[in-house]
Structure formats: structure tokens, C-alpha cells
Design an enzyme around this catalytic site. Structure first.
Site, PDB file in Angstrom:
ATOM      1  N   HIS A  60       0.851  -1.196   0.000  1.00 32.79           N
ATOM      2  CA  HIS A  60       0.000   0.000   0.000  1.00 32.79           C
ATOM      3  C   HIS A  60       0.885   1.243   0.000  1.00 32.79           C
ATOM      4  CE1 HIS A  60      -2.944   2.991   1.249  1.00 32.79           C
ATOM      5  NE2 HIS A  60      -3.879   2.134   0.870  1.00 32.79           N
ATOM      6  N   GLU A  73      -4.000   1.924  -7.056  1.00 33.95           N
ATOM      7  CA  GLU A  73      -4.416   3.062  -6.230  1.00 33.95           C
ATOM      8  C   GLU A  73      -3.580   4.279  -6.581  1.00 33.95           C
ATOM      9  OE1 GLU A  73      -6.155   1.958  -2.106  1.00 33.95           O
ATOM     10  OE2 GLU A  73      -3.994   1.841  -2.037  1.00 33.95           O
TER      11      GLU A  73
END
Length: 251
Positions: free
Chosen positions: A95, A167
Site C-alpha cells: 500500500h 491506487e
């Protein structure tokens, strides 16, 4: 046919009591797992409550990180082996917050992917560019490089089973969403990268999520895109009602 996968990423929010309440509020209203896979990624301290309360339901459980060794003198780390023993299904790795705040490298993420598979879990591997990279016209190249590094030395079979979450860093928690077309464009790059590294068959099986201000208002439009198979959802996954609207987007 790729089964859609909507995963809530709670980040560092919720305590065990709130976790139990959340699961009780959603577990009887989830779609069938064959229709849409509903996942919650929770902090390590909430995993026991999440697993206990999700028993017998279609809710899948993800950890938000793990280490690449199974045990040893690694203070503060989470063992993938123990996550598997607990009954966890997925582990989110790479992430942008982990890369940025905790200096995780592509090599770390690749080692974690191998450790996750070694223990019979499935990784959700995140990738995405900054605003600076996008404005320089290098988003596609950047994401392709991240995906290539993350998948190094994984087998075709492993890659076919994993999830890659695109993302864009500039759209996380900023309220800025990539348009559905922008999201689709890079999710297509992710799939093409897998096809180039492996083959079309593997690329057709890998599930690609979009993450970055996904909410009930835009989930349908995103999920209609050819290369978007799911969402990795932050803020909108903390409230039972909005989480249920997301996972039940087909209705």
C-alpha cells in the site's frame, strides 16, 4: 469469469468491539461469495474479533500487512504463518502508505508476496503513481515497473490467483477520484503487464481492483469497466451501510 472482489481497508481504525458490531451489522446482508467476494482488511489487533464474528458468513478476512519471514527475532512484525493458522484469507501488501511512511521497497513487497503464497494465503498487491509522476506522463511506466517488481519469480499459477489493486496516490483520501476512464486505463496497463510477463491466460484470470475514493456513488460506474474487477475501499468501508451498498453494487 473473474469474480468481483470488494475489499474494505480499515487502515488504523476500529477497535475489537467496533469490529464485532460492524460484522454483526453486515454479515447477513452480504452477496453470495460466487457473485461478489466481500473482504475486510483490518489492523492486526482487530483480526481475532473479525475472524470470530465472521464465522459461518461470506465475509473474507485480510490482514493489512505481514513480514516475509515466518518467525524469529523481528520485533513488532506479523507472521504470515500465524495469519494462516488464524484463518485469514488475504494479505494487503505494498500500500502506498506502507511504501511512503514505512519505506517499503519493491523488493520487500516481492519477498512478502512469496511468503504469503508459501503459507497458503493470497496477496492483494497495491501499486499506483503520485500526482507528480502522472503529470510527467509517466504513470503507465511507473505502474508497470511496480507490478513487474512485485511479481518477480512468482509462478503463473500464483499470479493467476492473486489480486492487484491500482491506487493512484493522488486519489487516496483526497476526495479526488480518478475518472472511471482514467482508472480503467491504468487497470488495463496492469493486466497488459501481467500478459507481457506471463501470458494472456494468466492476465485474464488476475483480478484488478481500483482504489482511491471509491464510494457507493461511483462504484457502479467503476465496476462496469472491462479491466476493473473490484475496489479497495478506505473510508467508505468503515460504516456498515456504505460497505453493504458497495458489496451489493449489482442490486
Amino acid at each position: 469469469m473473474r469474480t468481483p472482489i470488494i475489499a474494505g481497508n480499515w487502515k488504523m481504525n476500529m477497535n475489537p468491539e467496533q469490529t464485532a458490531e460492524f460484522v454483526k451489522a453486515v454479515k447477513d446482508n452480504l452477496p453470495a461469495a460466487s457473485e461478489v467476494e466481500a473482504v475486510i482488511a483490518a489492523p492486526a489487533v482487530d483480526l481475532p474479533a473479525l475472524l470470530e464474528n465472521a464465522k459461518g458468513s461470506d465475509l473474507k478476512v485480510a490482514a493489512e500487512n505481514c513480514y516475509f519471514e515466518d518467525e524469529g527475532a523481528f520485533t513488532g512484525e506479523t507472521s504470515p504463518k500465524v495469519l494462516k493458522e488464524m484463518g485469514v484469507d488475504y494479505v494487503v501488501i505494498g500500500h502506498s502508505e506502507r511504501r511512503d511512511y514505512f519505506h517499503e521497497t519493491d523488493e520487500d513487497i516481492n519477498k512478502k508476496a512469496h511468503a504469503i503464497f508459501r503459507n497458503g494465503l493470497t496477496p492483494i498487491i497495491c501499486c499506483g503513481e503520485s500526482l507528480e509522476t502522472r503529470e510527467a506522463g509517466k504513470a503507465e511506466e511507473w505502474v508497470a515497473n511496480q507490478v513487474t517488481a512485485a511479481l518477480k519469480d512468482l509462478s503463473a499459477e500464483q499470479v493467476a490467483s492473486l489480486v492487484i489493486a491500482y491506487e493512484p496516490i493522488w486519489a487516496i483520501g483526497t476526495g479526488k477520484t480518478a475518472t472511471a476512464d482514467q482508472a480503467e486505463e491504468i487497470c488495463a496497463v496492469v493486466r497488459k503487464t501481467v500478459a507481457d510477463l506471463y501470458d494472456e491466460t494468466v492476465a485474464d484470470k488476475v483480478r484488478v481492483q481500483y482504489g482511491g475514493s471509491v464510494k457507493p456513488a461511483n462504484v457502479k460506474e467503476l465496476m462496469a469497466k472491462e479491466n476493473i474487477d473490484g475496489g479497495l475501499v478506505g473510508g467508505a468501508s468503515l460504516v456498515p451501510d456504505s460497505y453493504l451498498q458497495l458489496v451489493n453494487y449489482k442490486n
